[in-house]
Design an enzyme around this catalytic site. Structure first.
Site, PDB file in Angstrom:
ATOM      1  N   GLY A  47       2.718   6.906  -4.896  1.00 55.93           N
ATOM      2  CA  GLY A  47       1.630   8.485  -3.533  1.00 55.93           C
ATOM      3  C   GLY A  47       0.535   8.792  -4.773  1.00 55.93           C
ATOM      4  O   GLY A  47       0.620   9.351  -6.173  1.00 55.93           O
ATOM      5  N   ARG A  89       0.506   2.401 -13.518  1.00 58.67           N
ATOM      6  CA  ARG A  89      -0.210   1.787 -12.322  1.00 58.67           C
ATOM      7  C   ARG A  89      -1.673   1.752 -12.367  1.00 58.67           C
ATOM      8  O   ARG A  89      -1.926   2.933 -12.299  1.00 58.67           O
ATOM      9  CB  ARG A  89       0.311   3.234 -11.164  1.00 58.67           C
ATOM     10  CG  ARG A  89       2.471   2.528 -10.422  1.00 58.67           C
ATOM     11  CD  ARG A  89       2.322   2.942  -9.441  1.00 58.67           C
ATOM     12  NE  ARG A  89       2.055   1.570  -8.757  1.00 58.67           N
ATOM     13  CZ  ARG A  89       2.297   1.979  -7.498  1.00 58.67           C
ATOM     14  NH1 ARG A  89       2.642   3.148  -7.098  1.00 58.67           N
ATOM     15  NH2 ARG A  89       2.455   1.463  -6.257  1.00 58.67           N
ATOM     16  N   GLN A 193       8.137   1.973   2.152  1.00 58.79           N
ATOM     17  CA  GLN A 193       8.214   3.752   2.235  1.00 58.79           C
ATOM     18  C   GLN A 193       7.614   3.979   3.271  1.00 58.79           C
ATOM     19  O   GLN A 193       8.123   4.962   3.742  1.00 58.79           O
ATOM     20  CB  GLN A 193       6.049   3.841   1.563  1.00 58.79           C
ATOM     21  CG  GLN A 193       6.370   3.312  -0.066  1.00 58.79           C
ATOM     22  CD  GLN A 193       6.153   1.927  -0.053  1.00 58.79           C
ATOM     23  OE1 GLN A 193       5.977   1.390   0.237  1.00 58.79           O
ATOM     24  NE2 GLN A 193       5.317   1.906  -1.529  1.00 58.79           N
ATOM     25  N   ASP A 234      -6.092   5.823  -2.270  1.00 56.78           N
ATOM     26  CA  ASP A 234      -5.576   5.629  -3.581  1.00 56.78           C
ATOM     27  C   ASP A 234      -6.586   6.063  -3.871  1.00 56.78           C
ATOM     28  O   ASP A 234      -6.568   6.030  -5.487  1.00 56.78           O
ATOM     29  CB  ASP A 234      -4.747   4.843  -3.678  1.00 56.78           C
ATOM     30  CG  ASP A 234      -3.076   4.430  -3.235  1.00 56.78           C
ATOM     31  OD1 ASP A 234      -2.429   4.407  -1.869  1.00 56.78           O
ATOM     32  OD2 ASP A 234      -2.219   4.813  -4.214  1.00 56.78           O
ATOM     33  N   LYS A 245      -2.613   1.230   0.736  1.00 60.16           N
ATOM     34  CA  LYS A 245      -1.378   0.080   0.094  1.00 60.16           C
ATOM     35  C   LYS A 245      -2.411  -0.954   1.093  1.00 60.16           C
ATOM     36  O   LYS A 245      -2.655  -1.130   2.726  1.00 60.16           O
ATOM     37  CB  LYS A 245       0.126   1.273   1.549  1.00 60.16           C
ATOM     38  CG  LYS A 245       0.796   0.406   1.422  1.00 60.16           C
ATOM     39  CD  LYS A 245       1.704  -0.603  -0.282  1.00 60.16           C
ATOM     40  CE  LYS A 245       1.709   0.774  -0.558  1.00 60.16           C
ATOM     41  NZ  LYS A 245       1.785  -0.134  -2.237  1.00 60.16           N
TER      42      LYS A 245
HETATM   43  O1  MRU Z   1       2.257   1.621  -3.974  1.00 60.63           O
HETATM   44  P1  MRU Z   1       2.480   3.623  -3.431  1.00 60.63           P
HETATM   45  O2  MRU Z   1       4.153   3.938  -2.540  1.00 60.63           O
HETATM   46  O3  MRU Z   1       2.241   4.599  -4.606  1.00 60.63           O
HETATM   47  O4  MRU Z   1       1.499   3.815  -2.403  1.00 60.63           O
HETATM   48  C1  MRU Z   1       0.951   4.954  -1.745  1.00 60.63           C
HETATM   49  C2  MRU Z   1      -0.181   4.277  -1.161  1.00 60.63           C
HETATM   50  O5  MRU Z   1      -0.361   3.624  -0.961  1.00 60.63           O
HETATM   51  C3  MRU Z   1       0.004   5.883   0.430  1.00 60.63           C
HETATM   52  O6  MRU Z   1      -1.413   5.735   1.227  1.00 60.63           O
HETATM   53  C4  MRU Z   1      -1.594   6.838  -1.171  1.00 60.63           C
HETATM   54  O7  MRU Z   1      -1.198   6.587  -2.285  1.00 60.63           O
HETATM   55  C5  MRU Z   1      -1.746   8.143   0.090  1.00 60.63           C
HETATM   56  S1  MRU Z   1      -0.473   9.218  -0.734  1.00 60.63           S
HETATM   57  C6  MRU Z   1      -1.360  10.733   0.051  1.00 60.63           C
END
Ligand code: MRU
Length: 344
Positions: A47, A89, A193, A234, A245
């Site tokens: 996240g 990442r 998730q 993100d 995502k």
């Molecule tokens: O790959 P992840 O689980 O880190 O991706 C998370 C997301 O895409 C969330 O929607 C995004 O980080 C927003 S978190 C408040």
């Protein structure tokens, strides 16, 4: 009470291992930066805001582990620590904002003083995310009417933010305001998730939630069962294009076709004014094994080719509004983002 995703405890970083939730609630106490980098890569912390907060504490841990070095040598080694986080990442900009802030905080007369100021800065970054997510949630809740059914994708709750949540924060704040609300959560293949974390968080808040497969969203929009879509982000480019995502873009197109508002909730730490548009946002490509296997169990023929981009970009024209702690903004995003962005 909800388990804390990230906590700084006695000079160590305690994380809830999100890869195991909801089957198990396992905490790990990380006492060196290598383990924090690995936890981010393996998505035990995930996240966008939570990645930034974890990296900040991880850099403070890395600094504290540098021994018997004069100031110049210490700064060289600290830079190596920061580099390790920078390649963990690529998509969530909160990570890079946190690294930049930690770099600026690496000041002081001696090594001991710099180490202290890095811990202080990491705590500040964490506290700011807590405050920002709380504020944006309260602002965003004003958009949601009593009786609304919302659809959300992936997980944008306390686990993802190390704070109150973004998309789920708004939903929680709606309930706090005394309005009734219910949620469709997409399972969010490949790492689930939505199925694992969003449902878990909403159930703890006593908010009615129905889990659907990713491909079911259009069906319920067509049936007029969904009043709006709300997701996190993100990275938000200077023109308002939003990386989130994988699958978010599909939902935005469906929402527009169905004349349903599509909201993005994100703290200003997610805005990246250095990128003029979303096509410049680096998209993480993860292991094909995450697609060919579910929780370690193979589901496809051995040797099959699989593609696994972890994020996609939703053009700003599909976004009804972006909810931040500094206000709710709408088209034209460029001007609005420039005035509220935290760091550029
Ligand atoms: O790959 P992840 O689980 O880190 O991706 C998370 C997301 O895409 C969330 O929607 C995004 O980080 C927003 S978190 C408040």
């Amino acid at each position: 009470m909800m388990a804390r995703a990230i906590e700084w405890l006695d000079g160590k970083l305690r994380i809830l291992d999100q890869s195991k939730v909801p089957r198990e609630q396992v905490f790990a106490d990380l006492d060196n930066y290598h383990d924090v980098v690995l936890a981010i890569k393996e998505m035990r912390v995930r996240g966008a805001p939570a990645i930034g907060v974890a990296a900040a504490y991880g850099i403070a841990l890395g600094a504290s582990g540098i021994r018997e070095a004069g100031k110049d040598e210490f700064l060289v080694q600290l830079n190596q620590v920061m580099q390790a986080f920078a390649v963990s990442r690529p998509t969530a900009v909160n990570l890079f904002q946190a690294i930049n802030r930690m770099r600026k905080a690496a000041r002081g007369d001696g090594v001991a003083e710099i180490k202290r100021s890095l811990v202080d800065e990491a705590k500040r970054i964490h506290q700011e995310e807590v405050t920002a997510t709380r504020q944006l949630s309260q602002l965003g809740a004003e958009l949601i009417k009593n009786g609304f059914t919302l659809l959300t994708h992936c997980n944008a709750g306390p686990l993802a933010t190390a704070g109150y949540g973004t998309a789920l924060g708004v939903i929680k704040a709606v309930k706090e305001q005394g309005k009734r609300v219910s949620v469709f959560a997409t399972e969010t293949r490949p790492l689930l998730q939505g199925a694992r974390l969003t449902t878990w968080e909403l159930m703890q808040e006593d908010i009615p939630v129905t889990l659907i497969t990713d491909s079911t969203a259009g069906y319920f929009m067509q049936q007029k069962k969904i009043d709006c879509v709300i997701v996190g982000a993100d990275r938000i480019a200077a023109n308002g294009d939003v990386a989130n995502k994988i699958g978010t873009y599909t939902l935005a197109v469906l929402a527009k076709e169905s004349e349903i508002p599509f909201y993005v909730a994100a703290p200003t730490s997610t805005i990246d004014l250095s990128l003029s548009s979303g096509d410049k946002i680096p998209i993480e490509e993860r292991s094909p094994e995450e697609v060919t296997h579910v929780q370690g169990v193979p589901i496809a023929p051995e040797g099959i080719r699989a593609a696994n981009p972890a994020f996609d970009v939703t053009p700003h024209s599909y976004v009804t509004a972006i909810i931040t702690e500094k206000g709710i903004i709408r088209e034209p995003y460029g001007k609005e983002l420039l005035s509220i962005a935290k760091w550029s």
